[in-house]
Design an enzyme around this catalytic site. Structure first.
Site, short mmCIF file in Angstrom:
data_model
loop_
_atom_site.label_atom_id
_atom_site.label_comp_id
_atom_site.label_asym_id
_atom_site.label_seq_id
_atom_site.Cartn_x
_atom_site.Cartn_y
_atom_site.Cartn_z
N GLY A 64 21.76 31.47 -46.85
CA GLY A 64 20.98 32.71 -46.75
C GLY A 64 19.73 32.51 -45.93
N GLU A 93 8.33 17.82 -47.55
CA GLU A 93 8.42 16.97 -46.35
C GLU A 93 8.19 17.89 -45.17
OE1 GLU A 93 8.84 13.78 -46.23
OE2 GLU A 93 9.46 13.36 -48.27
N CYS A 147 10.98 15.20 -37.16
CA CYS A 147 9.65 15.39 -37.72
C CYS A 147 8.78 14.14 -37.55
CB CYS A 147 9.75 15.77 -39.19
SG CYS A 147 10.90 14.73 -40.06
N GLU A 207 2.62 20.43 -33.61
CA GLU A 207 3.98 19.91 -33.51
C GLU A 207 4.78 20.78 -32.56
OE1 GLU A 207 6.60 20.25 -36.97
OE2 GLU A 207 6.94 18.10 -36.69
N GLY A 235 15.72 32.29 -45.09
CA GLY A 235 14.59 31.67 -45.77
C GLY A 235 13.78 32.64 -46.61
N PRO A 236 13.27 33.72 -45.98
CA PRO A 236 12.40 34.62 -46.74
C PRO A 236 13.13 35.40 -47.84
CG PRO A 236 12.10 34.88 -44.36
CD PRO A 236 13.31 34.03 -44.55
N GLY A 238 15.73 31.63 -49.77
CA GLY A 238 14.82 30.50 -49.95
C GLY A 238 13.67 30.87 -50.87
N LYS A 271 19.76 25.48 -50.68
CA LYS A 271 19.69 26.57 -49.69
C LYS A 271 19.46 25.88 -48.34
CE LYS A 271 17.55 28.95 -47.24
NZ LYS A 271 17.82 28.95 -45.77
#
Ligand code: NAD
Length: 472
Positions: free
Chosen positions: A201, A245, A279, A379, A203-204, A207, A170
């Site tokens: 698709g 990660e 990241c 971040e 995430g919520p 995922g 995904k």
């Protein structure tokens, strides 16, 4: 851009059960460039079933044959490198040269490394009166972000396939087009149907359905720490393994005897690459009090070389951010830094001159940043560097280790042994000594809230294996 109308499931492009579409936008000019289906839980379920059905056959395929397929996949990615680079530039906004070298070159070499590793990897070992078999974990759910869209797909999918697992991917909603290109390359190589499946698709929706699915044995996620916590909780309910990660706030520690010019210039380049959407970026630069102002001046001059521009132009070094949401988030952090009393040395929250259209942010350098400030702790994920002053090495270490993150970092010193000694005390998964090169075979992953598990090389392969001991 050419986009598939369907999902790649069980070896073919199929119509999605989910009715919605996800529009993909070019962040440099805010124009739509294509759309992909927004898959739902039913699509995820179909894909997981296909992956489950394909698992036994793929797990029992000899490693040499799996290696041959992965080698062929590497060749396909290589053959389509220009298309991949153009696609990443169009949907992410990374400068074209960077898209070619990094977004295309790095995943291709990572894929190649797994074809090679499989030639020698020992899937069995002898321990006393036991033979230990390293067997594939099963069906892997891979959830990836947009910032290194192909690299993050390859860093999960290829070692999983090498291990003998089957996969449902995904990808991030902002960069699904390069994921479709990857699925095309898989198809061209002729992996057995169901070994690799792609569900685009939200995430919520998609995922979350993948993270919760009972038929998934391991979820490998790269993205924000906030979503990583949700994934870990969802996975726990069916006792799945997780690999995470997550975010970072890495320290670039310039020790008092370091080559200051080099350390500052490489440090700024490290953050400006990919518009700061990395990241592992060294977003905190730590400099001793004696050379602090000199470093600030060097940083100001270095940042001035990053002029926001059209990412499709070969001379552009700094493109836009991926989306309007990210741009607003980053500008908010910059405004917050000013409000909390940091000294703005370069950049600022306003749109760069002549770049009102597109999701551009000024390359920004802050000085006099103290550890309590938000810009020293959170971040930002944009082209923003915080320069911090330290009094002595203990103080530098306290600052370097003083966040919830621990993904990467750098140490600079003329005395390599001193740099290594400092690095060993840093709570972080990777440290570059005096600008050491990225190594695609070295384990990559976080300490603390930067994650669980390691990607790349043999450590990345081991993530997708579980052991079975036979006693004699
Ligand atoms: P994100 O966490 O919002 O999204 C990542 C992926 O998770 C996307 O595919 C998204 O659709 C999906 N997702 C979102 N909500 C979900 C949910 N509730 N359940 C399941 N899946 C869900 O992150 P992002 O904005 O795409 O990426 C930026 C963040 O990712 C930054 O914090 C960055 O540091 C981190 N990141 C970390 C690494 C690393 O290797 N450590 C690499 C790249 C990015």
């Amino acid at each position: 851009m050419q986009a598939h109308d369907g999902m790649y499931i069980d070896g073919e492009w199929r119509r999605a059960a989910g009715q919605g579409r996800i529009e993909v936008v070019n962040p440099a000019d805010e124009r739509p460039i294509g759309s992909v289906p927004a898959g739902n839980a039913e699509d995820v379920d179909t894909a997981v079933r296909a992956a489950r059905a394909a698992f036994r056959g793929w797990a029992e395929t000899p490693p040499a044959e799996r290696a041959a397929r992965i080698g062929a996949l590497t060749a396909r990615l290589g053959a389509r490198r220009e298309e991949i680079a153009r696609t990443v530039t169009a949907e992410l906004g990374a400068p074209l040269t960077f898209s070619g070298k990094v977004h295309t070159g790095m995943p291709t070499s990572v894929a190649a490394s797994y074809a090679r590793l499989l030639e020698t990897y020992e899937f069995t070992e002898k321990v006393g009166n036991s033979v230990v078999h390293h067997e594939p974990v099963g069906v892997v759910g891979a959830i990836t972000p947009w910032n290194y869209p192909l690299h993050q797909i390859v860093a999960k999918v290829v070692p999983a396939l090498a291990a003998g697992c089957t996969v449902v991917l995904k990808p991030a909603e902002d960069t699904p087009l390069v994921a479709q290109l990857f699925a095309e390359a898989v198809h061209e190589v002729g992996f057995p149907a169901g070994v690799f499946n792609l569900v685009t698709g939200l995430g919520p929706v998609a995922g979350q359905a993948l993270a919760e699915h009972e038929g998934v044995d391991l979820v490998s996620f790269t993205g924000s720490t906030a979503v990583g916590k949700l994934i870990a909780a969802a996975a726990a309910r069916s006792v799945k393994r997780v690999a995470l990660e997550l975010g970072g706030k890495s320290a670039n520690v310039i020790l008092p005897d370091a080559d200051l010019g080099r350390a500052v210039n490489v440090g700024i380049a490290n953050v400006m690459a990919n518009s700061g959407q990395t990241c592992s970026a060294w977003t905190r630069m730590l400099v001793d009090a004696d050379r602090y102002e000199e470093a600030v001046e060097l940083a100001r001059a270095a940042a001035a070389k990053y002029v926001p521009g059209d990412p499709a132009h070969p001379d552009t070094r700094l493109g836009p951010l991926v989306s309007a949401g990210q741009r607003e988030r980053v500008r908010g952090y910059i405004a917050g830094g000013v409000a909390q009393g940091a000294r703005l040395v370069a950049g600022g929250p306003e749109a760069p001159e002549g770049r009102e259209r597109g999701y551009f942010v000024r390359p920004t350098v802050f000085a006099d940043v103290t550890p309590q400030m938000t810009i020293a702790q959170e971040e930002i994920f944009g082209p923003v560097v915080s320069i911090m002053r330290y009094e002595n090495e203990e103080h530098a270490l306290e600052i370097a280790n003083g966040t919830v993150y621990g993904l990467a970092g750098a140490v600079w010193s003329q005395d390599e042994a001193a740099a290594v000694a400092f690095a060993r005390r840093m709570e972080t998964g990777q440290v570059d000594i005096n600008g050491g090169r990225f190594n695609p075979l070295a384990p990559f992953g976080g300490y603390k809230q930067s994650g669980v598990g390691r990607e790349l090389g043999s450590h990345g392969l081991a993530e997708f294996l579980q052991t079975k001991s036979l006693q004699f």
